[in-house]
Design a protein around this motif. Sequence first.
Motif: not given
Length: 479
Positions: A329-331, A286-297, A278-284
């Motif tokens: 993101i959820a809020e 400090p910020v996610p990709t735009r696609a990941e934000v949309s995925d969570v949303a 869901m926020l895979e890029s945040m393993i390494t």
Amino acid sequence: MKRERRIKIIATLGPASATEEMCAKLFEAGVDVFRINMSHTQRETLHDKVAMLRGLEAKFRRPVGILADLQGPKLRVGSFGGDGGAMLEKGARFILDSDPAPGDVNRVYLPHPEILSALEPGHHLILDDGKLRLIVEQATPEQAVTKVLIGGRLSSRKGVSLPDTVIPVSALTEKDRSDAEVAAEVGVDWIALSFVQRPEDMAELRKIVRGRALALAKIEKPQAVARMEEIIDASDAIMVARGDLGVEMPLEKVPGTQKRLTRMARLKGKPVVVATQMLESMITSPVPTRAEVSDVATAVFEGADAVMLSAESAAGQYPVEAVTMMNRIAEEVENDAVYRSILDSQRNEPEATGADAIAKASHEIAETLNLKAICAWTSSGSTAFRIARERPNSTVIALTPNRATARRLTLVWGVHAIVTKDASDADDMAFRACKFAVREHYAKIGDRVIVVAGVPFGTPGATNMVRIAFVAQEHVAKA
């Protein structure tokens, strides 16, 4: 601790989140349920992890959910000779057989006779998490002759996935059975079963657990998708485990499958968790990709009960930041103008039971009067589950005398659980519902709240009453 969102957040424990101090930071950042992956947890250390998380309850005076995730059957090829692998060329013939001798470029041992017996011509085999793909041309109980569709290097002990084959064995291995027994014994709240194929798999898990925890089915195989309704009926909740699901079916089919599973679970009133990358890029990062934000949303917009972090919180460099980002993101989504219209468009008709009718009535009253809280007195949690199914625009405050029930409800959409003694009569029921609504900052003087309960009090499954209560000065004084 008042969450400003309805969807719940699950975070996986691991090396990056192994201490009580880090778990406390994650809980403050927004985690509702902690996942313990039994693939990487020794049974002997499970008790200590559970005890550590229960310590958070005392510190924050809030129930903390614990999910034990069973490993499930790991299907792997045998070993290769030479340098430990072989290069399989596209179009070549390759044999998987029952001979334990080291493999080569022509064949390899498959230490699972049940697979060889179940394979048929036309079945696909996916190796090494999707890197190689074979199709069966001939099959006997001793060997399967395949053609290489997608080639590459195959190394010793790499995984095997079977999207077309129903394996005639249980999803529960001996390790899983032992882990499930220990997990139930030490008091986890949810137990997840990996690689479910059929409803009978969940029935077997329930038989082991015997009501000491709730059973969650991980949907990660096409065979489970094909029988999703039966499996949901046999489970207390499901997880859309998109990692293995994306290996065993074409990637482009995963989003639609996720939506169908989410809507089916909501229809049945069973919690649904969306998980993996869901926020895979945040393993390494400090910020996610735009696609990941949309995925969570997307998961939030669809009304999922929970979203889950895996390696992001277990082994990542930024576990607290990942939880904080998911919370933000959820809020934001839940305050979006179209969020409520999407949820309402998917509203399902209640089942023909008194409890479901009461749940729907409480939702409609709260919506008509624009009330902030629905206070549900519940022993088993079923009343809160039923009201959450309605996806009301009011927080569901679940008042329960059972601490185990409160912990289980940490996974359920929109539910804020409180442990308190059972109501003694109708006046006590209304008074303390108002008191807790004030104390938890969901109501103030002059507000009204919905109170749902069952009479006689303390009787599980007897939800039969809904009442509107006014919040007065005396409730504030007692809070």
